[in-house]
Design a protein around this motif. Structure first.
Motif, short mmCIF file in Angstrom:
data_model
loop_
_atom_site.label_atom_id
_atom_site.label_comp_id
_atom_site.label_asym_id
_atom_site.label_seq_id
_atom_site.Cartn_x
_atom_site.Cartn_y
_atom_site.Cartn_z
N ARG A 99 35.27 40.08 32.25
CA ARG A 99 35.03 38.85 31.49
C ARG A 99 36.30 38.33 30.81
NH1 ARG A 99 29.39 37.92 31.20
NH2 ARG A 99 29.79 35.76 30.63
N HIS A 153 27.86 51.46 41.80
CA HIS A 153 27.03 50.75 42.77
C HIS A 153 27.84 50.14 43.91
CE1 HIS A 153 28.30 47.69 39.83
NE2 HIS A 153 28.35 46.90 40.89
N ILE A 161 35.39 43.04 45.95
CA ILE A 161 36.14 42.52 44.81
C ILE A 161 35.72 43.31 43.59
CG2 ILE A 161 34.44 40.65 44.46
CD1 ILE A 161 36.76 38.94 43.30
N GLY A 173 38.67 36.82 32.90
CA GLY A 173 39.22 35.86 33.85
C GLY A 173 39.95 36.47 35.04
N GLY A 190 38.68 38.34 37.57
CA GLY A 190 37.93 38.06 38.80
C GLY A 190 38.12 36.62 39.23
N SER A 191 38.15 35.71 38.26
CA SER A 191 38.34 34.30 38.59
C SER A 191 39.71 34.06 39.23
CB SER A 191 38.21 33.43 37.34
OG SER A 191 36.91 33.51 36.83
N VAL A 218 37.01 44.41 39.31
CA VAL A 218 37.92 44.35 38.17
C VAL A 218 37.71 45.61 37.35
CG1 VAL A 218 38.31 43.09 36.00
CG2 VAL A 218 37.90 41.82 38.12
N ASN A 231 22.69 43.33 41.51
CA ASN A 231 24.00 43.13 40.87
C ASN A 231 24.07 41.73 40.24
OD1 ASN A 231 26.63 43.30 40.03
ND2 ASN A 231 27.50 43.83 42.04
C1 LIG Z 1 32.03 40.58 39.44
C2 LIG Z 1 33.41 40.77 38.82
C3 LIG Z 1 34.47 40.89 39.92
C4 LIG Z 1 33.73 39.53 37.95
O1 LIG Z 1 35.06 39.65 37.44
P1 LIG Z 1 35.42 39.22 35.95
O2 LIG Z 1 36.89 39.32 35.79
O3 LIG Z 1 34.61 40.00 34.99
O4 LIG Z 1 34.95 37.70 35.95
P2 LIG Z 1 35.51 36.49 35.08
O5 LIG Z 1 35.93 36.97 33.71
O6 LIG Z 1 36.55 35.77 35.85
O7 LIG Z 1 34.19 35.59 34.95
C5 LIG Z 1 34.12 34.22 35.36
C6 LIG Z 1 32.71 33.73 35.10
O8 LIG Z 1 31.77 34.39 35.97
C7 LIG Z 1 30.54 34.62 35.27
N1 LIG Z 1 30.35 36.06 35.07
C8 LIG Z 1 31.23 37.05 35.32
N2 LIG Z 1 30.68 38.26 35.06
C9 LIG Z 1 29.42 38.01 34.61
C10 LIG Z 1 28.35 38.85 34.17
N3 LIG Z 1 28.46 40.20 34.14
N4 LIG Z 1 27.20 38.27 33.77
C11 LIG Z 1 27.05 36.93 33.82
N5 LIG Z 1 28.04 36.06 34.21
C12 LIG Z 1 29.21 36.61 34.62
C13 LIG Z 1 30.69 33.90 33.92
O9 LIG Z 1 30.28 32.56 34.10
C14 LIG Z 1 32.19 33.99 33.71
O10 LIG Z 1 32.69 33.02 32.82
P3 LIG Z 1 32.64 33.32 31.20
O11 LIG Z 1 33.15 34.71 30.97
O12 LIG Z 1 33.52 32.24 30.65
O13 LIG Z 1 31.18 33.18 30.82
C15 LIG Z 1 33.44 42.02 37.88
O14 LIG Z 1 32.38 41.95 36.97
C16 LIG Z 1 33.34 43.35 38.62
O15 LIG Z 1 34.34 43.92 39.02
N6 LIG Z 1 32.11 43.86 38.78
C17 LIG Z 1 31.92 45.18 39.39
C18 LIG Z 1 32.24 45.19 40.84
C19 LIG Z 1 31.28 44.34 41.62
O16 LIG Z 1 30.07 44.40 41.41
N7 LIG Z 1 31.82 43.57 42.55
C20 LIG Z 1 31.03 42.71 43.42
C21 LIG Z 1 30.68 43.44 44.68
S1 LIG Z 1 29.71 42.40 45.75
#
Ligand SMILES: CC(C)(COP(=O)(O)OP(=O)(O)OC[C@H]1O[C@@H](n2cnc3c(N)ncnc32)[C@H](O)[C@@H]1OP(=O)(O)O)[C@@H](O)C(=O)NCCC(=O)NCCS
Length: 160
Positions: free
Chosen positions: A93, A28, A85, A95, A97-98, A87, A124
């Motif tokens: 999940r 997506h 952005i 950390g 992305g954080s 991951v 999303n």
């Molecule tokens: C969005 C994205 C960058 C988050 O990165 P990540 O490393 O998974 O995020 P983190 O582990 O740092 O999450 C931090 C917090 O954000 C929230 N969070 C992250 N992903 C989530 C999900 N899929 N559903 C609900 N909450 C979410 C939670 O509160 C999480 O804390 P927790 O795991 O302690 O509950 C990642 O899921 C990704 O790459 N997604 C696909 C690409 C994308 O859609 N990018 C955005 C384009 S606009």
């Protein structure tokens, strides 16, 4: 730019293939060409590309120092905008992305930006939750902003 298990650093040309691999693994996401990534990397000081390297997030399975995420953002004196952005799926999940988001916030503040903005597909929900966890709020909509498939975007913003 470091947490206990992830190091965030500036991307360089050699990282582009890996960035594209991670980006393409999410169907997506808007897909950019290698040329587009290279242009952004060389655009000068306004656009910044960062990568996150794991430090034994999955011990034994893969070597340390593997790129598991990236972020590209544009910062001006008033506003910073996240272009992309992502991951690696297997590292969601944990950390990563954080760590990337914290680096963006830190650098955008250093650049003098007062506001951080981004667009996200309405469907999303995972990314929207992630942004909300970082204090972003939905402040607008952009009809038919995305293609393949066509979809509206939410505009999200937070103060810096
Ligand atoms: C969005 C994205 C960058 C988050 O990165 P990540 O490393 O998974 O995020 P983190 O582990 O740092 O999450 C931090 C917090 O954000 C929230 N969070 C992250 N992903 C989530 C999900 N899929 N559903 C609900 N909450 C979410 C939670 O509160 C999480 O804390 P927790 O795991 O302690 O509950 C990642 O899921 C990704 O790459 N997604 C696909 C690409 C994308 O859609 N990018 C955005 C384009 S606009």
């Amino acid at each position: 730019m470091k947490t206990s298990s992830v190091t965030v650093r500036f991307a360089d040309r050699q990282d582009m293939d890996r960035i594209i691999e991670i980006e393409r693994s999410w169907v997506h996401l808007s897909h950019w060409s290698l040329d587009a990534y290279r242009r952004l990397l060389n655009e000068g000081s306004l656009t910044t590309s960062l990568v996150a390297e794991s430090e034994g997030l999955d011990p034994g399975a893969r070597p340390s120092g593997r790129i598991v995420g990236f972020v590209i953002f544009h910062a001006t004196e008033s506003t910073a905008e996240i272009y992309n952005i992502a991951v690696e799926r297997g590292h969601a999940r944990l950390g990563v992305g954080s760590a990337l988001m914290r680096s963006v916030i830190e650098r955008a503040r250093d650049d003098g930006s007062r506001k951080l903005t981004l667009e996200v597909r309405k469907s999303n929900t995972g990314a929207i939750r992630f942004y909300q966890a970082f204090g972003f709020a939905i402040t607008g909509e952009r009809p038919r902003y995305y293609s393949n498939p066509v979809e509206d975007a939410y505009l999200m913003e937070r103060d810096l």
